[in-house]
Write a protein that holds these residues in place. Structure first.
Motif, PDB file in Angstrom:
ATOM      1  N   UNK A  53       0.846  -1.188   0.000  1.00  0.00           N
ATOM      2  CA  UNK A  53       0.000   0.000   0.000  1.00  0.00           C
ATOM      3  C   UNK A  53       0.882   1.239   0.000  1.00  0.00           C
ATOM      4  N   UNK A  54       0.274   2.364  -0.366  1.00  0.00           N
ATOM      5  CA  UNK A  54       0.949   3.650  -0.318  1.00  0.00           C
ATOM      6  C   UNK A  54       0.642   4.301   1.026  1.00  0.00           C
ATOM      7  N   UNK A  55       1.663   4.849   1.660  1.00  0.00           N
ATOM      8  CA  UNK A  55       1.490   5.582   2.915  1.00  0.00           C
ATOM      9  C   UNK A  55       2.322   6.858   2.807  1.00  0.00           C
ATOM     10  N   UNK A  56       1.685   7.942   2.371  1.00  0.00           N
ATOM     11  CA  UNK A  56       2.415   9.200   2.167  1.00  0.00           C
ATOM     12  C   UNK A  56       3.422   9.041   1.053  1.00  0.00           C
ATOM     13  N   UNK A  57       4.706   9.289   1.349  1.00  0.00           N
ATOM     14  CA  UNK A  57       5.738   9.137   0.313  1.00  0.00           C
ATOM     15  C   UNK A  57       6.467   7.808   0.450  1.00  0.00           C
ATOM     16  N   UNK A  61       5.428  -2.679   2.065  1.00  0.00           N
ATOM     17  CA  UNK A  61       5.290  -4.039   1.553  1.00  0.00           C
ATOM     18  C   UNK A  61       5.130  -4.993   2.730  1.00  0.00           C
ATOM     19  N   UNK A  62       4.190  -5.946   2.603  1.00  0.00           N
ATOM     20  CA  UNK A  62       4.008  -6.980   3.625  1.00  0.00           C
ATOM     21  C   UNK A  62       4.249  -8.331   2.960  1.00  0.00           C
ATOM     22  N   UNK A  63       5.472  -8.819   3.123  1.00  0.00           N
ATOM     23  CA  UNK A  63       5.835 -10.103   2.530  1.00  0.00           C
ATOM     24  C   UNK A  63       5.122 -11.235   3.279  1.00  0.00           C
ATOM     25  N   UNK A  64       4.667 -12.237   2.516  1.00  0.00           N
ATOM     26  CA  UNK A  64       3.879 -13.327   3.109  1.00  0.00           C
ATOM     27  C   UNK A  64       4.649 -14.647   3.168  1.00  0.00           C
ATOM     28  N   UNK A  65       5.928 -14.636   2.808  1.00  0.00           N
ATOM     29  CA  UNK A  65       6.678 -15.882   2.679  1.00  0.00           C
ATOM     30  C   UNK A  65       7.361 -16.282   3.986  1.00  0.00           C
ATOM     31  N   UNK A  66       7.742 -17.542   4.051  1.00  0.00           N
ATOM     32  CA  UNK A  66       8.521 -18.071   5.167  1.00  0.00           C
ATOM     33  C   UNK A  66       9.966 -18.163   4.689  1.00  0.00           C
ATOM     34  N   UNK A  67      10.894 -17.620   5.486  1.00  0.00           N
ATOM     35  CA  UNK A  67      12.301 -17.548   5.079  1.00  0.00           C
ATOM     36  C   UNK A  67      13.183 -18.275   6.101  1.00  0.00           C
ATOM     37  N   UNK A  68      14.303 -18.791   5.614  1.00  0.00           N
ATOM     38  CA  UNK A  68      15.303 -19.361   6.516  1.00  0.00           C
ATOM     39  C   UNK A  68      16.051 -18.201   7.192  1.00  0.00           C
ATOM     40  N   UNK A  69      16.727 -18.485   8.277  1.00  0.00           N
ATOM     41  CA  UNK A  69      17.333 -17.424   9.100  1.00  0.00           C
ATOM     42  C   UNK A  69      18.798 -17.167   8.765  1.00  0.00           C
ATOM     43  N   UNK A  77      12.080  -7.858  -0.131  1.00  0.00           N
ATOM     44  CA  UNK A  77      11.273  -6.649  -0.357  1.00  0.00           C
ATOM     45  C   UNK A  77      10.109  -6.696   0.630  1.00  0.00           C
ATOM     46  N   UNK A  78      10.301  -6.012   1.761  1.00  0.00           N
ATOM     47  CA  UNK A  78       9.365  -6.062   2.882  1.00  0.00           C
ATOM     48  C   UNK A  78       9.570  -4.807   3.720  1.00  0.00           C
ATOM     49  N   UNK A  79       8.491  -4.273   4.261  1.00  0.00           N
ATOM     50  CA  UNK A  79       8.616  -3.085   5.105  1.00  0.00           C
ATOM     51  C   UNK A  79       8.451  -1.806   4.299  1.00  0.00           C
ATOM     52  N   UNK A  80       8.975  -0.707   4.861  1.00  0.00           N
ATOM     53  CA  UNK A  80       8.753   0.622   4.283  1.00  0.00           C
ATOM     54  C   UNK A  80       9.909   1.064   3.395  1.00  0.00           C
ATOM     55  N   UNK A  81       9.564   1.615   2.234  1.00  0.00           N
ATOM     56  CA  UNK A  81      10.536   2.177   1.300  1.00  0.00           C
ATOM     57  C   UNK A  81      10.040   3.534   0.836  1.00  0.00           C
ATOM     58  N   UNK A  95      15.966   2.636   4.202  1.00  0.00           N
ATOM     59  CA  UNK A  95      17.081   2.946   5.079  1.00  0.00           C
ATOM     60  C   UNK A  95      16.966   2.039   6.286  1.00  0.00           C
ATOM     61  N   UNK A  96      17.989   1.244   6.528  1.00  0.00           N
ATOM     62  CA  UNK A  96      17.929   0.244   7.579  1.00  0.00           C
ATOM     63  C   UNK A  96      19.021   0.511   8.615  1.00  0.00           C
ATOM     64  N   UNK A  97      18.968  -0.174   9.742  1.00  0.00           N
ATOM     65  CA  UNK A  97      19.948   0.088  10.808  1.00  0.00           C
ATOM     66  C   UNK A  97      21.392  -0.018  10.308  1.00  0.00           C
ATOM     67  N   UNK A  98      22.273   0.634  11.027  1.00  0.00           N
ATOM     68  CA  UNK A  98      23.711   0.591  10.736  1.00  0.00           C
ATOM     69  C   UNK A  98      24.052   1.192   9.382  1.00  0.00           C
ATOM     70  N   UNK A  99      23.345   2.275   9.013  1.00  0.00           N
ATOM     71  CA  UNK A  99      23.686   3.043   7.810  1.00  0.00           C
ATOM     72  C   UNK A  99      23.737   2.196   6.549  1.00  0.00           C
TER      73      UNK A  99
END
Length: 111
Positions: A53-57, A61-69, A77-81, A95-99
């Motif tokens: 969905x769009x949220x402002x600028x 993304x809400x990924x629906x898959x199961x991933x290995x660790x 491709x998940x979360x806010x961009x 932009x994610x933690x640790x620059x």
């Protein structure tokens, strides 16, 4: 809303970490509320699929898959961009933690 962005895109994913850069080819299909992105065997990027969905600028993304660790999940491709449209190009920047920056530079393809 979403209809402006719907379509099929191809391009490059880049992970930039303190100047060190990894990249891989990817694509992104945006429908009304669902998405699918192609991953690479080395998981740069890992791809993903689910809802969006769009949220402002930003695109959320809400990924629906199961991933290995055993890898960096920010490569999914998940979360806010933050998104920018320039002509037929779509640029997504997470932009994610640790620059670290996770950027998709995509060009819309003709249907």
């Amino acid at each position: 809303g979403n209809e402006q962005l719907t379509g099929y895109y191809e391009g490059i994913f880049m992970r930039i970490d303190n100047g060190a850069r990894k990249e891989g080819e990817t694509n992104l299909k945006l429908r009304d509320s669902t998405y699918r992105s192609k991953g690479q065997p080395n998981r740069v990027p890992a791809g993903g699929s689910g809802s969006w969905k769009i949220d402002g600028n930003t695109l959320v993304f809400r990924d629906k898959n199961i991933w290995t660790a055993d890898f960096d999940w920010h490569l999914i491709l998940n979360g806010k961009y933050r998104y920018e449209i320039k002509g037929d190009s779509l640029i997504l920047t997470g932009h994610r933690p640790n620059a670290k920056y996770y950027t998709y530079r995509l060009r819309k393809q003709e249907p």
